[in-house]
Motif scaffolding. Structure first.
Motif, short mmCIF file in Angstrom:
data_model
loop_
_atom_site.label_atom_id
_atom_site.label_comp_id
_atom_site.label_asym_id
_atom_site.label_seq_id
_atom_site.Cartn_x
_atom_site.Cartn_y
_atom_site.Cartn_z
N LYS A 20 0.87 -1.17 0.00
CA LYS A 20 0.00 0.00 0.00
C LYS A 20 0.91 1.22 0.00
O LYS A 20 1.88 1.26 0.75
CB LYS A 20 -0.85 -0.04 1.27
N GLU A 58 -1.60 -1.02 -3.79
CA GLU A 58 -2.81 -0.19 -3.74
C GLU A 58 -2.37 1.22 -3.37
O GLU A 58 -1.65 1.43 -2.40
CB GLU A 58 -3.79 -0.75 -2.71
N GLN A 60 -3.04 5.11 -2.26
CA GLN A 60 -3.99 5.99 -1.57
C GLN A 60 -3.50 7.43 -1.71
O GLN A 60 -2.42 7.77 -1.21
CB GLN A 60 -4.09 5.58 -0.10
N PHE A 62 -3.95 11.55 -1.17
CA PHE A 62 -4.59 12.60 -0.39
C PHE A 62 -4.36 13.93 -1.10
O PHE A 62 -3.21 14.31 -1.35
CB PHE A 62 -3.99 12.67 1.01
N LEU A 78 -12.65 14.19 -10.81
CA LEU A 78 -11.86 12.96 -10.71
C LEU A 78 -12.07 12.01 -11.88
O LEU A 78 -11.22 11.16 -12.16
CB LEU A 78 -12.18 12.24 -9.39
N ASP A 79 -13.21 12.16 -12.56
CA ASP A 79 -13.45 11.32 -13.75
C ASP A 79 -12.33 11.48 -14.79
O ASP A 79 -12.01 10.54 -15.51
CB ASP A 79 -14.77 11.71 -14.42
N PHE A 97 -7.23 5.05 -4.65
CA PHE A 97 -8.29 5.65 -3.86
C PHE A 97 -7.90 7.11 -3.60
O PHE A 97 -6.74 7.37 -3.31
CB PHE A 97 -8.47 4.91 -2.54
N VAL A 98 -8.85 8.01 -3.73
CA VAL A 98 -8.53 9.43 -3.61
C VAL A 98 -9.35 10.09 -2.51
O VAL A 98 -10.58 10.00 -2.51
CB VAL A 98 -8.81 10.18 -4.93
N ALA A 99 -8.67 10.73 -1.57
CA ALA A 99 -9.35 11.46 -0.50
C ALA A 99 -8.95 12.92 -0.54
O ALA A 99 -7.88 13.27 -1.03
CB ALA A 99 -8.99 10.86 0.86
N GLY A 100 -9.83 13.79 -0.05
CA GLY A 100 -9.51 15.21 0.10
C GLY A 100 -9.13 15.48 1.53
O GLY A 100 -9.77 14.97 2.45
N PHE A 110 -0.94 14.29 8.88
CA PHE A 110 -0.99 12.82 8.83
C PHE A 110 -0.42 12.22 10.12
O PHE A 110 0.43 12.84 10.77
CB PHE A 110 -0.13 12.31 7.66
N PRO A 111 -0.84 10.99 10.42
CA PRO A 111 -0.18 10.25 11.50
C PRO A 111 1.31 10.05 11.18
O PRO A 111 1.70 10.10 10.01
CB PRO A 111 -0.90 8.90 11.51
N SER A 114 3.41 7.71 7.97
CA SER A 114 2.30 7.12 7.23
C SER A 114 2.26 7.53 5.75
O SER A 114 1.39 7.08 5.02
CB SER A 114 0.97 7.49 7.90
#
Lengths: 310, 310
Positions: A20, A58, A60, A62, A78-79, A97-100, A110-111, A114
């Motif tokens: 990941k 995978e 991820q 941000f 995002l499309d 996977f995409v986060a805001g 962030f932690p 990470s």
């Protein structure tokens, strides 16, 4: 920038072979540039995995910016990432996977340990030399804590290649903006007093000044450090040095870039009512200037690798 | 719900003592409820750490909803979390980070084994028994892959406590909405033909039907399973069964809840122009009904623990 990105992301992958992988774009804004970075990183990973015959990790992502950034617009776009990725030939499918992530990058985001890779393009900006010293050091320290061992960063921001802080391209850009404001004063749209008390502060460091801070702090190895000239119009890919094909369109593009930087300060001082008019005039001024020469900005780009604590 | 949340989060913490804990709220919408859950989880962790004398983990929250959710509004309201946490006495400071995660929870949202706790409140909804079977199973399988070992979920959604699918509170709620539509037909604001061809599909499962799916799938242990009656007005905390203090305000609150569920389907069928008027009439109808009795909905709440694969 592309080769630097490729080397950094590739090296992290080869060193860690993570199942990941966490990537953060700091100060992503809501424009299309963020998504370019995202799809570039996916392509780089895809190529790496093809080369070494490994299953892709995978990913991820941000996307970070201040709370008042238009994340709704960003998410809707995002499309386009899918479209970009489908165009690429010979790639394998990388799950992502995409986060805001809303918040200032001068605070923790962030932690600990990470994040594998930080990217930041034209979002680091300073209003004085003193602030540059303090905030850039602080930024580097925060990211150090958040990076995994062997984690890397690629940063680019406006710099200067001349010793004299008042010389160079930035003063042309400021001059054209002052002209636009001045014409609004003459037409009674902006108060003369407001104009006289306005000050657009921006400190652009030299590569030496950046290097001193990084080395003094001792948290990162500098892998690459480049200074280059970047066209103020991000859509002008023409390499012919001083021919602008469509100076009106290019002027509008440049005005958009400058607006994204200075709008908050201008709206704060003059009120937001003047902003549209001001940048429309500014676009015209830039278009005229482009008939003489392109507007090129010195940019500093560096890739940093977290030092191993032994 | 509170005790279920407390037990689940507490157990995950005690079992894993993680340095970093990932929590996701699925179908968070952009309202205040999401932030209540967030601050509750932080308080639970804070209390746990005080009890066992441990440093708190770093918490990473993901607020998930569809791409068209108003994440801008959600991010703006994050300040309220701080306020909520400051009110709590005897807590220790828990570092936390909040990201928005756009996308359907009927697709993958996270890398494998990366989430400690999923929460979802009133966002799982189905339009037919067949869809319920297929989608709920799929939802459980997706989350299973994303949960860490010993990870847990707390889910709540509308259910029914009577065998007859057409009986009970949902039919009252539908009836009052039909009345509002009917009045608009009579005033010529809605076409009669559109009214006649409109169908509001919603399947609410019984606890038995839910249990059968979870057990058949065999991925989770059911830790708790409760059926309770929930007031349709989320702000009515009054426990006196059938007295509504302010029936007009409560009617408006209920109408907001129902609007959040049905607006997309109604706008799709009748056009979005009628929606404001319709729900204003609906609020009046509900207010009248509340003079007779409160509107209580059967809710199913369950906590599930990922089975250990041996």
């Amino acid at each position: 920038m592309r080769p630097m990105l490729e080397e950094a992301v590739g090296e992290i992958y080869r060193n860690l072979l993570p199942e990941k992988m966490v990537v953060a774009d700091l100060g992503c804004s809501s424009g299309p540039n963020t998504l370019v970075v995202l799809s570039e990183v996916i392509k780089i990973i895809s190529n790496q995995c093809l080369r070494v015959g490994q299953q892709p990790p995978e990913m991820q992502f941000f996307l970070n910016d201040l709370r008042n950034n238009d994340f709704n617009n960003l998410f809707r776009s995002l499309d386009h990432v899918e479209q970009r990725l489908r165009v690429g030939k010979g790639t394998i499918s990388v799950p992502y996977f995409v986060a805001g992530l809303p918040g200032s990058f001068y605070g923790g985001l962030f932690p600990r340990h990470s994040v594998h890779f930080f990217h930041s393009s034209y979002s680091l900006m300073w209003i004085s030399q003193e602030q540059f010293h303090r905030d850039f050091s602080h930024f580097l320290k925060l990211r150090f804590d958040e990076l995994v061992p062997c984690g890397q960063m690629v940063l680019s921001f406006l710099g200067r290649n001349k010793k004299d802080k008042l010389d160079g391209e930035m003063s042309t850009i400021y001059g054209l903006l002052a002209e636009a404001l001045d014409s609004m004063v003459r037409e009674g749209l902006v108060e003369e007093e407001k104009f006289d008390t306005f000050n657009l502060p921006l400190f652009v460091p030299s590569s030496k000044e950046v290097e001193v801070i990084v080395k003094l702090q001792g948290l990162y190895d500098i892998i690459h450090f480049q200074t280059f000239e970047s066209n103020l119009d991000p859509f002008d890919d023409d390499l012919d040095d001083n021919v602008v094909l469509d100076n009106v369109q290019s002027g509008a593009n440049c005005a958009k870039v400058i607006r994204s930087v200075f709008e908050p300060m201008i709206a704060n001082h003059f009120g937001s009512a003047i902003v549209d008019d001001l940048f429309s005039r500014y676009a015209t001024n830039v278009a005229k200037h482009l008939l003489k020469e392109k507007l090129m900005l010195p940019v500093l780009a560096l890739s940093l690798k977290k030092k191993e604590v032994t």
